[in-house]
Design an enzyme around this catalytic site. Structure first.
Site, PDB file in Angstrom:
ATOM      1  N   SER A 248       0.822  -1.212   0.000  1.00 40.16           N
ATOM      2  CA  SER A 248       0.000   0.000   0.000  1.00 40.16           C
ATOM      3  C   SER A 248       0.856   1.262   0.000  1.00 40.16           C
ATOM      4  O   SER A 248       2.018   1.247   0.399  1.00 40.16           O
ATOM      5  CB  SER A 248      -0.951   0.087   1.191  1.00 40.16           C
ATOM      6  N   ASP A 320       7.554  -8.443  11.424  1.00 45.04           N
ATOM      7  CA  ASP A 320       7.557  -9.900  11.564  1.00 45.04           C
ATOM      8  C   ASP A 320       6.722 -10.295  12.777  1.00 45.04           C
ATOM      9  O   ASP A 320       7.111 -10.038  13.916  1.00 45.04           O
ATOM     10  CB  ASP A 320       9.001 -10.389  11.729  1.00 45.04           C
ATOM     11  N   ASP A 323       6.746 -16.610  13.636  1.00 46.47           N
ATOM     12  CA  ASP A 323       8.028 -17.304  13.791  1.00 46.47           C
ATOM     13  C   ASP A 323       7.814 -18.803  13.649  1.00 46.47           C
ATOM     14  O   ASP A 323       6.790 -19.343  14.082  1.00 46.47           O
ATOM     15  CB  ASP A 323       8.660 -17.005  15.155  1.00 46.47           C
TER      16      ASP A 323
END
Length: 794
Positions: A248, A320, A323
Site C-alpha cells: 500500500s 515480523d 516465527d
C-alpha cells in the site's frame, strides 16, 4: 433439405429462447435501488439514496437503524463475497469447491483462527456499542439472506443459506491478518539457503536490515527442505478464490504545504485483484454520527473512512509477527516434546473438513507452546522433524472488532490513537489527518524483541529455551510520527527508523515507492487535490534510472545485434516511466527476469527459485546484488571449467531478453510497447470456468504502472509474453479538508458483486485511466443525483 432447415430453425429458436431466459434470470437478480422494502428491527423509516455509482447514502434516525440498513444493502450487493470470506479461516471452502480447496482448508482450520474468533466473541461485552452495532449489521445481512434474492453463485454451487454470526466477522478479520504476513513465504526459504549453500550466499540478502533503507522517520509532536513450507503456503494464498493483501501507499500533507491551508489525505491499499473488488463503499448519516467508509465483505465497521472532521487509512507495516520453530520430540514417546530440557505434552485436537461430493476428512492437529505443528497440514512438509508456527494474531487477546469500531467513531487524534493501540495483529501503518490540521502516522501491532543472538529470519530452535523468549514492548515504542516539522507523513511498506536503537525485524519492501513519494512531497508547498490525484497514479520509478545505468556499464556491446544496440540505447535513455507507449519497461522487465534466473536458479533449483521470486526479499536484492561484482551468485554452478562474472550474466541475460521479445512480439523493438504486454483482468471465482468468464470476469485492460512505482500494478517476472497484473490499488482515495464534500475516490471495477448490475464494472475504465469520482457528503447533491430506497419500519 426442407426438414433440415426446419430442424435448424427450431434449434436456433430454442437456443435463442434459452439465451433470453438466462438474460431475464440474471436481470431478475439485480439489486433493488429504489422503491420501498419492509425491514424489521428499525425504529423509524430509513432512507437510502444510491448515487450514480451505486454507493448507498444511509440516512437514519439512529446508528442502530443505520447498521441494520447497512447490513441489508451490503448483502444485496456482496452476499456471495461474504459467503466466501467467512469460509476461509475455519476451513470451509471444500464444502463449495470440493477437494481442490482441501489443502487450503486443512491449513487454515489448523491455525486456530476459528477458535480464537469464538474466544473473542465469548469475551465481548454484550452491552458494548461494538457488540450492539455489529449485531444490528448482522441482523440486516440475515434479513436479506432470508427474504432477498439468491445470488447466482449460490444456485450454481448449491449453497445452503446459513445466518451470519459475530464469529464470522472475526474470522474474516483473521483471514485478512494472515494474508498480510510475509514470514511464511520467507523464513523457510532463507533457512534452506543457509543450510544448503552457507552464509556467503546470504550476504547479498541484507538480513541485518542493511537493504531495508530507513525511510519513515519517527517524530513525536507535542537439513530439511524448509523452502517447501514457503512453496506450499504461497501456492495456497495465490490459488484461493479471494485475494491476499499485499502492500500500500499513503501520505498525509500538512496544512503548511497545501494551497488552501488544510490537510490533504491520500491512501491506496494494494490488494490482489478479483471480482467483485475488495471494498464496498457506504455513507452513514445519523443525528449523532457520520462516516463515509470502505468495508470488507461481511464486516460492520470500515477499515478506511472519513467524515468532515477526520480521515484514516492504512498500509501494511510488514513487521515480523510469525516465527517458525523446529521442535524436539521425545523419540520414546511421540506425544512429548522438550523445551529447555523440560518435558511438555503435545496438545491435540481433531477437526472434520467437509468436502463436497466426497467423504469428510478427519484432521489431527498437534500443537506445542509455540503454535500448531504444520507438518500434518502441509502436504509438502514430509519430514519427521516437526515445525511449529507461532503467530501473534492467535496467541494474544483479540480486540479487532473493538479497535475498528473505535477508529470509525474517533472524532480526534487521541480517540484515533486509542483505537490503533487495540490492534495486536496484523502490523499496520494507520494514517490520520483531520480538519484541525493534525497529521499522523502510527504503527499498529503488538511488537516484541528477541534475544540479540536470535535471527527471526530463519527457522528457530524450539527446544533450547532461548529462541522463543519474546520481550513484548509497550505501545509507546511503536514507530510513529505526529505533526512532524517537515509537514507530511507517508508510508509505502518500508522500514521505519530504529526505536531506542532497535530496528524492528520485518519483510519490508524496497525504498523505490517511498523515495519517489518523499521526493515529490518535498518539491511543493502549495499542494491541491488535483496535484495529489496526479501523484497517486504516478508511473515513474525513483531508482531504476540509476540501476539501469550501472547495469548497462557492465554489459558488453561489442559484436552485438542491431536489436541489441537499439534496446541498449533505449534503456540508457530511459527515465523510469512506465506509460503505455513506452518500450523500455518491456525490455527492462524481460531483462530482469533472465538476470534473476541466470543468477539464482542454478544454485536454488526450479522450486526454490520460484519461491524466492514470490518474496519481498527478491525485490530488495535485485537493485543491490546486480551492482555487486563480487557476489558469489554470479557463477553458474552448472558450467564446468568456467567462472561466470557479473558482465557475463548481465550480457547473456540481455541477449536472451531480446531474443525472447523478438519471438513473442516481433523483430522491431520500437513496437515493443508496454500496453502490449502489461494487462489486467478482474477474475471472478466462477469466471475461472472458461464458458462463464464473459458473464463474470471484467476486462482484459491494457494498464500503465509497474512493480514498485506509486501506481503499483504488480505482476510476476516471467518469460511469458504477457505480464498478468495480479494486484494493485484496491481503491484510490483523496480527501482535501478545505473541500471535504468533494473528496474523490475510485474502485477497480464497481460497487456491486451482482453480474448485470449497472454497478458491476462501471468504474473499471475510469480506474484504468487514472480518473476519479466524488465521495459525496452533501445531502442536497446526493438527493438530486440518486435513486431512493425506503426501508419501512415494521
Amino acid at each position: 433439405m426442407k426438414k433440415l432447415k426446419k430442424t435448424l430453425l427450431v434449434l436456433l429458436s430454442l437456443l435463442a429462447l434459452f439465451a433470453l431466459a438466462i438474460i431475464i434470470y440474471f436481470y431478475s437478480l439485480r439489486p433493488k435501488y429504489e422503491g420501498e422494502t419492509p425491514l424489521q428491527n428499525i425504529s423509524k423509516d430509513t432512507e437510502v439514496y444510491f448515487d450514480e455509482y451505486g454507493v448507498p447514502h444511509i440516512y437514519a434516525s439512529s446508528q442502530k437503524d443505520a447498521m441494520v440498513a447497512l447490513g441489508y444493502v451490503h448483502a444485496q450487493e456482496r452476499l456471495w463475497q461474504m459467503e466466501l470470506m467467512r469460509r476461509i479461516a475455519p476451513g470451509r471452502l471444500s464444502e463449495l469447491f470440493g477437494s481442490k480447496t482441501l489443502k487450503n482448508d486443512k491449513f487454515f482450520a489448523s491455525l486456530g483462527i476459528d477458535e480464537n474468533s469464538q474466544k473473542a466473541v465469548d469475551l465481548l461485552d454484550k452491552n458494548s456499542q461494538e457488540y450492539v452495532m455489529a449485531s444490528a449489521y448482522l441482523d440486516g445481512v440475515n434479513q436479506y439472506l432470508h427474504q432477498g434474492k439468491t445470488p447466482v453463485e449460490f444456485t450454481l454451487l448449491g449453497i445452503k443459506k446459513q445466518d451470519f454470526t459475530l464469529k464470522d466477522i472475526y474470522n474474516i478479520f483473521g483471514f485478512m491478518s494472515f494474508s498480510f504476513a510475509m514470514a511464511q513465504k520467507t523464513d523457510p526459504l532463507l533457512t534452506d539457503i543457509k543450510n544448503s549453500l552457507g552464509d556467503p550466499y546470504l550476504q547479498d540478502f541484507g538480513l541485518s536490515g542493511t537493504l531495508n533503507t530507513t525511510q519513515i522517520k519517527n517524530f513525536q509532536g507535542k537439513e530439511i527442505e524448509y523452502s517447501k513450507i514457503a512453496q506450499s503456503i504461497t501456492a495456497m494464498l495465490e490459488n484461493q478464490p479471494l485475494p491476499p493483501f499485499i502492500g500500500s501507499n499513503s501520505w498525509v500533507i500538512g496544512a503548511e504545504k497545501t494551497k488552501n491551508g488544510k490537510v490533504i489525505f491520500a491512501n491506496d491499499p494494494h490488494i490482489g485483484f478479483s471480482q467483485p473488488c475488495t471494498w464496498f463503499e457506504a455513507h452513514i448519516s445519523c443525528p449523532d454520527y457520520e462516516i463515509y467508509g470502505y468495508y470488507l465483505a461481511g464486516t460492520p465497521f470500515p477499515l478506511l473512512g472519513h467524515n468532515r472532521k477526520m480521515a484514516y487509512g492504512l498500509t501494511m507495516f510488514e513487521n515480523d509477527d510469525i516465527d517458525f520453530f523446529s521442535e524436539k520430540i521425545n523419540p520414546k514417546k511421540p506425544s512429548e516434546y522438550y523445551v529447555n530440557n523440560k518435558v511438555n505434552t503435545l496438545e491435540t485436537k481433531n477437526l472434520s473438513i467437509h468436502v463436497k461430493d466426497s467423504a469428510s476428512v478427519l484432521l489431527h492437529v498437534k500443537k506445542t507452546i509455540h503454535g500448531v505443528i504444520i507438518n500434518d497440514v502441509l502436504d509438502a512438509v514430509t519430514s519427521s522433524q516437526p515445525i511449529s508456527m507461532s503467530w501473534i494474531y492467535t496467541s494474544e487477546p483479540n480486540n479487532i472488532l473493538k479497535a475498528v469500531y473505535a477508529l470509525s467513531h474517533a472524532t480526534n487524534y487521541k480517540q484515533y490513537k486509542k483505537g490503533v493501540e487495540l490492534i495486536h495483529a496484523p502490523g499496520l501503518n494507520i494514517m490520520y489527518g483531520d480538519a484541525l490540521g493534525n497529521i499522523a502516522w502510527t504503527t499498529a501491532g503488538k511488537l516484541y524483541k528477541m534475544p540479540e543472538n536470535v535471527n527471526p529470519n530463519f527457522i528457530l530452535n524450539g527446544s533450547n529455551g532461548i529462541d522463543d523468549k519474546k520481550e513484548f514492548l509497550d505501545f509507546s515504542k511503536n514507530p510513529q510520527a505526529l505533526n512532524p516539522s517537515w509537514h507530511y507523513v507517508y508510508s509505502a511498506n518500508n522500514q521505519p527508523e530504529a526505536v531506542d536503537g532497535y530496528l524492528y525485524p520485518g519483510y519490508y519492501l524496497p525504498k523505490d515507492r517511498a523515495t519517489r513519494i518523499d521526493y515529490l512531497l518535498q518539491q511543493k508547498n502549495n499542494w491541491t487535490s488535483t496535484d495529489v490525484q496526479k501523484m497517486i497514479v504516478d508511473n515513474t520509478s525513483a531508482t531504476v534510472s540509476k540501476t539501469i545505468k550501472e547495469m548497462l556499464s557492465k554489459v558488453s556491446v561489442k559484436n552485438q545485434s542491431k536489436n541489441f544496440q537499439i534496446a541498449y540505447n533505449t534503456l540508457s535513455h530511459w527515465q523510469g516511466n512506465n506509460d503505455l507507449n513506452e518500450t523500455a519497461p518491456t525490455i527492462y522487465n524481460k531483462w530482469l527476469y533472465f538476470y534473476l534466473k541466470n543468477t539464482f536458479k542454478d544454485e536454488l533449483g526450479e522450486e526454490k527459485f520460484n519461491v524466492l521470486m514470490g518474496t519481498h526479499v527478491i525485490k530488495q536484492v535485485l537493485t543491490t546484488q546486480c551492482l555487486n561484482p563480487n557476489s558469489v551468485w554470479w557463477d553458474n554452478t552448472s558450467t564446468k571449467n568456467k567462472v561466470e562474472t557479473q558482465s557475463d550474466i548481465l550480457t547473456l541475460s540481455l541477449q536472451q531478453a531480446i531474443a525472447s521479445l523478438e519471438k513473442q512480439l516481433n523483430s522491431n523493438p520500437n513496437e515493443w510497447t508496454w500496453n502490449k504486454v502489461h494487462k489486467l483482468e478482474h477474475i471472478h471465482p466462477v469466471g475461472k470456468v472458461k464458458i462463464l468468464a464473459p458473464l463474470f470476469n471484467v476486462g482484459t485492460f491494457e494498464v500503465a504502472g509497474s512493480n514498485e512505482v506509486i501506481n503499483n500494478l504488480l505482476f510476476a517476472l516471467t518469460d511469458e509474453k504477457q505480464y498478468t497484473v495480479k494486484a494493485g490499488p484496491s481503491t484510490r482515495r483523496i480527501i482535501d479538508f478545505s473541500d471535504v464534500e468533494n473528496a474523490v475516490s475510485i474502485l477497480p471495477t464497481g460497487q456491486s458483486g451482482v453480474p448485470l448490475s449497472a454497478h458491476y464494472s462501471d468504474q473499471a475504465k475510469m480506474y484504468n485511466e487514472g480518473q476519479f469520482r466524488k465521495m459525496k457528503l452533501n445531502k442536497k447533491e446526493i438527493i438530486a443525483t440518486s435513486t431512493k430506497l425506503i426501508f419501512k419500519a415494521k
